[in-house]
Write a protein that holds these residues in place. Structure first.
Motif, PDB file in Angstrom:
ATOM      1  N   SER A   6       0.922  -1.334   0.037  1.00  0.00           N
ATOM      2  CA  SER A   6       0.089  -0.040  -0.163  1.00  0.00           C
ATOM      3  C   SER A   6       0.813   1.335   0.065  1.00  0.00           C
ATOM      4  CB  SER A   6      -0.802   0.070   1.075  1.00  0.00           C
ATOM      5  OG  SER A   6      -0.155   0.330   2.420  1.00  0.00           O
ATOM      6  N   HIS A   7       0.389   2.295  -0.509  1.00  0.00           N
ATOM      7  CA  HIS A   7       1.013   3.848  -0.573  1.00  0.00           C
ATOM      8  C   HIS A   7       1.303   3.948   0.945  1.00  0.00           C
ATOM      9  CE1 HIS A   7       1.954   7.560  -1.357  1.00  0.00           C
ATOM     10  NE2 HIS A   7       1.318   8.188  -0.655  1.00  0.00           N
ATOM     11  N   ARG A   8       0.570   3.749   1.844  1.00  0.00           N
ATOM     12  CA  ARG A   8       0.952   4.165   3.256  1.00  0.00           C
ATOM     13  C   ARG A   8       2.144   3.315   3.772  1.00  0.00           C
ATOM     14  NH1 ARG A   8       0.268   2.086   8.262  1.00  0.00           N
ATOM     15  NH2 ARG A   8      -0.898   0.004   7.558  1.00  0.00           N
ATOM     16  N   MET A   9       1.941   2.193   3.579  1.00  0.00           N
ATOM     17  CA  MET A   9       3.102   1.073   3.878  1.00  0.00           C
ATOM     18  C   MET A   9       4.475   1.452   3.450  1.00  0.00           C
ATOM     19  SD  MET A   9       3.787  -1.790   5.525  1.00  0.00           S
ATOM     20  CE  MET A   9       2.154  -2.784   5.604  1.00  0.00           C
ATOM     21  N   MET A  11       5.367   4.615   2.203  1.00  0.00           N
ATOM     22  CA  MET A  11       5.597   5.772   3.005  1.00  0.00           C
ATOM     23  C   MET A  11       6.266   5.690   4.367  1.00  0.00           C
ATOM     24  SD  MET A  11       5.167   8.527   0.881  1.00  0.00           S
ATOM     25  CE  MET A  11       5.461   9.732   2.074  1.00  0.00           C
ATOM     26  N   ASN A  12       5.665   4.630   4.951  1.00  0.00           N
ATOM     27  CA  ASN A  12       6.369   4.337   6.186  1.00  0.00           C
ATOM     28  C   ASN A  12       7.600   3.607   6.031  1.00  0.00           C
ATOM     29  OD1 ASN A  12       4.190   5.543   7.867  1.00  0.00           O
ATOM     30  ND2 ASN A  12       2.893   3.646   7.619  1.00  0.00           N
ATOM     31  N   MET A  13       7.680   3.030   5.176  1.00  0.00           N
ATOM     32  CA  MET A  13       8.994   2.196   5.056  1.00  0.00           C
ATOM     33  C   MET A  13      10.114   3.416   4.567  1.00  0.00           C
ATOM     34  SD  MET A  13       9.743  -0.448   1.806  1.00  0.00           S
ATOM     35  CE  MET A  13       8.628  -1.474   2.416  1.00  0.00           C
ATOM     36  N   THR A  14       9.666   4.144   3.739  1.00  0.00           N
ATOM     37  CA  THR A  14      10.679   5.421   3.244  1.00  0.00           C
ATOM     38  C   THR A  14      11.095   6.132   4.626  1.00  0.00           C
ATOM     39  OG1 THR A  14       9.849   5.592   1.084  1.00  0.00           O
ATOM     40  CG2 THR A  14      10.944   7.456   1.718  1.00  0.00           C
ATOM     41  N   LEU A  15      10.000   6.638   5.497  1.00  0.00           N
ATOM     42  CA  LEU A  15      10.399   7.439   6.539  1.00  0.00           C
ATOM     43  C   LEU A  15      11.254   6.652   7.651  1.00  0.00           C
ATOM     44  CD1 LEU A  15       6.902   9.103   7.248  1.00  0.00           C
ATOM     45  CD2 LEU A  15       8.912  10.013   6.417  1.00  0.00           C
ATOM     46  N   SER A  16      11.138   5.353   7.651  1.00  0.00           N
ATOM     47  CA  SER A  16      11.991   4.296   8.459  1.00  0.00           C
ATOM     48  C   SER A  16      13.377   4.443   7.867  1.00  0.00           C
ATOM     49  CB  SER A  16      11.443   2.906   8.549  1.00  0.00           C
ATOM     50  OG  SER A  16      10.079   2.850   9.134  1.00  0.00           O
ATOM     51  N   ILE A  17      13.624   4.296   6.610  1.00  0.00           N
ATOM     52  CA  ILE A  17      14.866   4.360   6.289  1.00  0.00           C
ATOM     53  C   ILE A  17      15.780   5.583   6.529  1.00  0.00           C
ATOM     54  CG2 ILE A  17      16.243   4.325   4.121  1.00  0.00           C
ATOM     55  CD1 ILE A  17      13.862   2.411   3.030  1.00  0.00           C
ATOM     56  N   LYS A  18      14.751   6.656   6.341  1.00  0.00           N
ATOM     57  CA  LYS A  18      15.389   8.276   6.426  1.00  0.00           C
ATOM     58  C   LYS A  18      15.843   7.938   7.919  1.00  0.00           C
ATOM     59  CE  LYS A  18      14.331  13.069   6.430  1.00  0.00           C
ATOM     60  NZ  LYS A  18      13.614  13.947   6.232  1.00  0.00           N
ATOM     61  N   LYS A  19      14.888   7.666   8.852  1.00  0.00           N
ATOM     62  CA  LYS A  19      15.231   7.837  10.242  1.00  0.00           C
ATOM     63  C   LYS A  19      16.255   7.043  10.819  1.00  0.00           C
ATOM     64  CE  LYS A  19      12.253   7.377  14.705  1.00  0.00           C
ATOM     65  NZ  LYS A  19      10.927   7.076  14.956  1.00  0.00           N
ATOM     66  N   VAL A  20      16.350   5.799  10.277  1.00  0.00           N
ATOM     67  CA  VAL A  20      17.449   5.271  10.797  1.00  0.00           C
ATOM     68  C   VAL A  20      18.847   5.751  10.285  1.00  0.00           C
ATOM     69  CG1 VAL A  20      18.667   2.727  10.711  1.00  0.00           C
ATOM     70  CG2 VAL A  20      16.202   2.901  11.032  1.00  0.00           C
ATOM     71  N   PHE A  21      18.655   6.090   9.159  1.00  0.00           N
ATOM     72  CA  PHE A  21      20.195   6.660   8.347  1.00  0.00           C
ATOM     73  C   PHE A  21      20.466   7.981   9.279  1.00  0.00           C
ATOM     74  CE2 PHE A  21      22.103   9.416   5.439  1.00  0.00           C
ATOM     75  CZ  PHE A  21      23.216   8.873   5.171  1.00  0.00           C
ATOM     76  N   LEU A  48      13.915  -2.282  12.565  1.00  0.00           N
ATOM     77  CA  LEU A  48      12.859  -3.085  11.881  1.00  0.00           C
ATOM     78  C   LEU A  48      11.977  -3.900  12.717  1.00  0.00           C
ATOM     79  CD1 LEU A  48      12.146  -3.083   8.783  1.00  0.00           C
ATOM     80  CD2 LEU A  48      13.619  -5.097   8.329  1.00  0.00           C
ATOM     81  N   TYR A  49      12.629  -4.761  13.524  1.00  0.00           N
ATOM     82  CA  TYR A  49      11.935  -5.840  14.417  1.00  0.00           C
ATOM     83  C   TYR A  49      11.562  -5.208  15.862  1.00  0.00           C
ATOM     84  CZ  TYR A  49      13.728  -9.210  11.172  1.00  0.00           C
ATOM     85  OH  TYR A  49      13.623 -10.009   9.945  1.00  0.00           O
ATOM     86  N   ASN A  50      11.999  -3.914  16.160  1.00  0.00           N
ATOM     87  CA  ASN A  50      11.716  -3.561  17.558  1.00  0.00           C
ATOM     88  C   ASN A  50      10.734  -2.206  17.086  1.00  0.00           C
ATOM     89  OD1 ASN A  50      13.137  -5.569  19.213  1.00  0.00           O
ATOM     90  ND2 ASN A  50      14.722  -4.604  18.029  1.00  0.00           N
ATOM     91  N   GLU A  51      10.883  -1.372  16.196  1.00  0.00           N
ATOM     92  CA  GLU A  51      10.151  -0.045  16.289  1.00  0.00           C
ATOM     93  C   GLU A  51       9.275   0.080  15.217  1.00  0.00           C
ATOM     94  OE1 GLU A  51      12.626   3.310  17.246  1.00  0.00           O
ATOM     95  OE2 GLU A  51      14.331   1.894  17.492  1.00  0.00           O
ATOM     96  N   ALA A  52       9.436  -0.587  13.980  1.00  0.00           N
ATOM     97  CA  ALA A  52       8.624  -0.252  12.797  1.00  0.00           C
ATOM     98  C   ALA A  52       7.507  -1.257  12.772  1.00  0.00           C
ATOM     99  CB  ALA A  52       9.680  -0.854  11.555  1.00  0.00           C
ATOM    100  N   THR A  53       6.333  -0.171  13.072  1.00  0.00           N
ATOM    101  CA  THR A  53       4.911  -0.836  13.045  1.00  0.00           C
ATOM    102  C   THR A  53       4.617  -1.435  11.768  1.00  0.00           C
ATOM    103  OG1 THR A  53       3.994   1.145  12.856  1.00  0.00           O
ATOM    104  CG2 THR A  53       4.422   0.301  14.986  1.00  0.00           C
ATOM    105  N   TRP A  54       5.134  -0.806  10.579  1.00  0.00           N
ATOM    106  CA  TRP A  54       4.717  -1.295   9.261  1.00  0.00           C
ATOM    107  C   TRP A  54       5.057  -2.753   8.939  1.00  0.00           C
ATOM    108  CZ3 TRP A  54       8.445  -2.665   5.916  1.00  0.00           C
ATOM    109  CH2 TRP A  54       9.637  -1.947   6.263  1.00  0.00           C
ATOM    110  N   PHE A  55       6.488  -2.949   9.837  1.00  0.00           N
ATOM    111  CA  PHE A  55       7.036  -4.248   9.219  1.00  0.00           C
ATOM    112  C   PHE A  55       5.972  -5.316   9.911  1.00  0.00           C
ATOM    113  CE2 PHE A  55      10.327  -7.652  10.011  1.00  0.00           C
ATOM    114  CZ  PHE A  55      10.480  -7.807   8.505  1.00  0.00           C
ATOM    115  N   SER A  56       5.597  -5.010  11.226  1.00  0.00           N
ATOM    116  CA  SER A  56       4.974  -6.001  12.007  1.00  0.00           C
ATOM    117  C   SER A  56       3.526  -6.382  11.435  1.00  0.00           C
ATOM    118  CB  SER A  56       4.907  -5.617  13.404  1.00  0.00           C
ATOM    119  OG  SER A  56       3.985  -4.615  13.644  1.00  0.00           O
ATOM    120  N   GLU A  57       3.187  -5.399  10.432  1.00  0.00           N
ATOM    121  CA  GLU A  57       1.950  -5.728   9.848  1.00  0.00           C
ATOM    122  C   GLU A  57       2.058  -6.465   8.455  1.00  0.00           C
ATOM    123  OE1 GLU A  57       0.630  -1.669   8.787  1.00  0.00           O
ATOM    124  OE2 GLU A  57       0.337  -1.270  11.114  1.00  0.00           O
TER     125      GLU A  57
END
Length: 132
Positions: A6-9, A11-21, A48-57
């Motif tokens: 999904s678009h939301r997923m 977007m959340n993935m992109t935001l996660s990458i930016k945040k971790v970097f 990914l395993y401890n904070e990313a809610t999108w990954f758990s979905e």
């Protein structure tokens, strides 16, 4: 496989990458000589395993699919490439110059918008400490 998300997923993935970097680069003070891709990936896995809610979905079948992880790795590289190539804004440059002058320190190089953000935050903290 990523295209099917999904678009939301995405977007959340992109935001996660930016945040971790951004977090990782802050831990090494944006010193490129200290950059360690393996350490960045370790921090990515932790996030990914401890904070990313999108990954758990995500469905377990997707999570275990090597094609998904290959596409995700490509996406990580793409996003990091975009981040390090995004130039600082005129406002950021002006703010860094102002802070450098107020602190009476030597000017230093910075190459991208995220790095400029890091230095602004760092210099603002130094200025607060100096005033205290």
């Amino acid at each position: 496989m990523l295209k099917q998300l999904s678009h939301r997923m995405k977007m959340n993935m992109t935001l996660s990458i930016k945040k971790v970097f951004e977090r990782y680069m802050a831990t090494i003070g944006w010193d490129e000589t200290k950059y360690d891709a393996a350490e960045l990936m370790e921090q990515w896995r932790h996030y990914l395993y401890n904070e990313a809610t999108w990954f758990s979905e995500l469905d377990d079948a997707v999570k275990s699919n090597p094609e998904f992880h290959e596409q995700l790795a490509n996406r990580i590289n793409e996003i990091i490439g975009q981040l390090v190539n995004e130039p600082p804004t005129d406002e950021q440059i002006a703010e860094i110059n102002r802070l450098v002058e107020r602190l009476g320190i030597e000017d230093f190089p910075y190459g991208c918008k995220l790095e400029a953000k890091y230095h602004i935050e760092r210099l603002q903290q130094e200025l607060k400490k100096k005033k205290s």
